[in-house]
Design a protein around this motif. Structure first.
Motif, short mmCIF file in Angstrom:
data_model
loop_
_atom_site.label_atom_id
_atom_site.label_comp_id
_atom_site.label_asym_id
_atom_site.label_seq_id
_atom_site.Cartn_x
_atom_site.Cartn_y
_atom_site.Cartn_z
N GLU A 1 33.93 26.42 -25.09
CA GLU A 1 34.41 25.28 -25.87
C GLU A 1 33.70 23.99 -25.47
N ASP A 2 32.98 24.00 -24.38
CA ASP A 2 32.31 22.79 -23.91
C ASP A 2 30.99 22.58 -24.63
N THR A 3 30.53 21.35 -24.58
CA THR A 3 29.26 21.03 -25.22
C THR A 3 28.10 21.06 -24.23
N VAL A 4 28.40 21.07 -22.92
CA VAL A 4 27.36 21.05 -21.90
C VAL A 4 27.21 22.44 -21.29
N ALA A 5 26.00 22.98 -21.33
CA ALA A 5 25.74 24.29 -20.73
C ALA A 5 25.85 24.19 -19.22
N ALA B 1 32.13 35.85 -17.56
CA ALA B 1 33.34 35.06 -17.34
C ALA B 1 33.05 33.56 -17.45
N ILE B 2 31.92 33.14 -16.92
CA ILE B 2 31.53 31.74 -17.04
C ILE B 2 31.36 31.38 -18.51
N GLY B 3 30.77 32.29 -19.27
CA GLY B 3 30.60 32.06 -20.70
C GLY B 3 31.91 31.83 -21.42
N ARG C 1 20.96 13.73 -11.93
CA ARG C 1 19.91 13.60 -12.94
C ARG C 1 20.28 14.24 -14.28
N ASP C 2 21.04 15.33 -14.21
CA ASP C 2 21.36 16.11 -15.41
C ASP C 2 22.75 16.70 -15.23
N PRO C 3 23.79 15.95 -15.60
CA PRO C 3 25.17 16.42 -15.35
C PRO C 3 25.49 17.72 -16.09
N ARG C 4 25.95 18.71 -15.33
CA ARG C 4 26.41 19.99 -15.86
C ARG C 4 27.52 20.51 -14.94
N PRO C 5 28.46 21.27 -15.44
CA PRO C 5 29.43 21.91 -14.55
C PRO C 5 28.73 22.98 -13.70
N LEU C 6 29.02 22.99 -12.38
CA LEU C 6 28.40 23.94 -11.47
C LEU C 6 29.34 25.10 -11.19
N PHE C 7 28.84 26.32 -11.38
CA PHE C 7 29.56 27.54 -11.05
C PHE C 7 28.79 28.29 -9.97
N SER D 1 21.47 28.31 -22.89
CA SER D 1 20.95 27.08 -22.27
C SER D 1 21.44 26.86 -20.84
N SER D 2 22.01 27.88 -20.21
CA SER D 2 22.41 27.75 -18.81
C SER D 2 21.21 27.49 -17.91
N GLU D 3 21.44 26.74 -16.84
CA GLU D 3 20.43 26.55 -15.81
C GLU D 3 20.84 27.43 -14.64
#
Length: 447
Positions: free
Chosen positions: A419-423, A412-414, A341-347, A314-316
């Motif tokens: 453990e997080d719930t947000v992709a 590595a990002i994976g 609009r859609d909070p996700r951690p940015l890498f 489910s990564s964007e």
């Protein structure tokens, strides 16, 4: 970028790369001599929209093409560099429909003929490939040609065009300082070199007053009718739509399909350029063009593909070839708007070449990016070592680590987000060369 032996045209170009110097040697003498030997095909083109600028010239080219094709016109398009295949530099127009990249046999034949006409004389490969542009566009009829400048403007090989229908100068900032100068007004003077006496000029949104002043002064000196973004025309967002306004009135239009607030100004420049050129376009065609426009490798989403499968579920995933501080600012702003609009951690997965201001690019992402993974530019002698690039990111205040490949970065990002719930949201960029490799590896090259 394209492997050496995958196409007939690619093999012909690889021969030239082995014979002629790489890089740029800004001059019009060699290209003029070569075009003369070919019968001056640049003098047999349809009306030309000639586009220069540090950032945004690809977007305004894409918007212009989409609008003109929506109006039923056949549109040739020259852009550079390509992402995956050499053929992307040459899109041949089709009457009443979408243009297509030149076929391999046609491109290979054109490259051979241009090389033969050059007769082994000193020249750069970019100049040969630009001559190929003029030969192809002269031999295949179309209603209009959009020609993007390669580097600078005044001495760029495309600048043999004697009387464009309109010259467009998009945002100017520091880039390619070794060739164009280390102050924005010097770079603006080089870009302004595509203006031709008496021919219309459209000046896109300029953050730098010094750049705008140089462009306006040059247009006035050459008696060019000119319009300036924010003064003579503009666009803004209202209720999720785009309002375009100039001295003739306003259009209530759909928001541009290309993401990012900066695309409103880019779309406005395309609309104003088409108007200035005198080409017949209706408001309906503009609406259809804004809704259908595509520009691969620039804030392009990768929902599927071989690399997309490696990323966390489910990564964007986005790719963007922006590679200078000004591009970093608009890309980071777009990522921040996505976050609202859609909070996700940015890498970030970033690769860059050594002519770019890496720290300046990364600085735009401070406080926005969770972490940076730096990667090499495959097959490039100019790529920044990932360890050095990671150090640049850390100098800009980001957490960074070098890895060997994009796939390794995604893995590595994976591990970080498992453990997080947000992709996560992942931005792969920093270089068009890296983006080209990613699109090829992902199995989603431009079409």
């Amino acid at each position: 970028m394209e492997a050496a032996a995958t196409t007939e045209a690619g093999r012909e170009i690889e021969k030239l790369l082995a014979l002629h110097p790489k890089g740029f040697d800004l001059s019009l003498d060699r290209i003029s001599r070569l075009l003369s030997a070919l019968g001056d095909p640049h003098k047999r083109l349809p009306p030309v929209i000639h586009v220069a600028g540090t950032n945004g010239k690809g977007s305004v080219t894409a918007f212009s093409r989409a609008i003109l094709e929506a109006a039923g016109l056949s549109v040739h398009v020259h852009t550079s560099p390509h992402l995956v295949n050499w053929h992307e530099r040459y899109r041949l127009g089709r009457k009443g429909g979408r243009g297509a990249f030149v076929s391999d046999p046609v491109l290979a034949d054109a490259v051979r003929r241009v090389a033969d006409a050059n007769g082994g004389q000193m020249i750069t490969v970019f100049e040969i490939l630009t001559a190929v542009t003029f030969l192809l566009f002269a031999e295949h009829p179309a209603d209009v040609a959009i020609i993007e400048v390669g580097l600078g403007g005044r001495f760029d090989a495309t600048n043999v065009i004697e009387r464009p229908a309109v010259s467009v100068i998009m945002p100017i900032s520091l880039d390619h300082q070794a060739y164009l100068g280390d102050r924005v007004e010097l770079i603006a003077a080089e870009k302004a070199g595509i203006m031709k006496r008496g021919a219309p000029v459209v000046i896109g949104h300029q953050e730098e007053d010094a750049a705008r002043a140089v462009l306006v002064e040059t247009a006035e000196r050459l008696s060019c009718p000119y319009t300036v973004y924010g003064q003579d025309y503009l666009a803004y967002q209202e209720f999720g739509r785009m309002v375009y306004q100039d001295e003739f009135g306003l259009f209530d239009l759909p928001a541009p399909k290309l993401p990012g607030r900066h695309q409103f100004a880019n779309a406005a420049a395309a609309i104003r350029a088409i108007k200035a050129s005198g080409l017949p376009v209706t408001e309906h065609a503009i609406e259809r063009g804004l809704a259908s426009v595509e520009w691969p490798g620039r804030l392009q989403r990768l929902p599927v593909g071989a690399l997309a499968k490696v990323a966390p579920a489910s990564s964007e995933i986005w790719v963007d070839g922006g590679h200078n501080p000004a591009a970093g600012v608009v890309i980071a702003e777009t990522m921040a708007n996505f976050e609202d609009r859609d909070p996700r951690p940015l890498f970030l997965v970033t690769g860059m070449i050594n002519t770019k201001d890496a720290v300046g690019y990364f600085d735009a992402f401070r406080g926005i990016a969770e972490r940076v993974f730096t990667v090499p530019i495959r097959g490039s002698d100019a790529g920044i070592d990932p360890a050095v690039l990671a150090s640049d990111a850390m100098e800009a205040g980001l957490t960074a680590a070098p890895v060997s490949t994009v796939a390794e970065a995604l893995q590595a990002i994976g591990r970080i987000v498992e453990e997080d719930t947000v992709a996560p949201r992942i931005l792969i960029g920093g270089s068009l060369y890296l983006v080209g490799d990613v699109l090829a590896d992902n199995g989603t090259p431009p079409t």
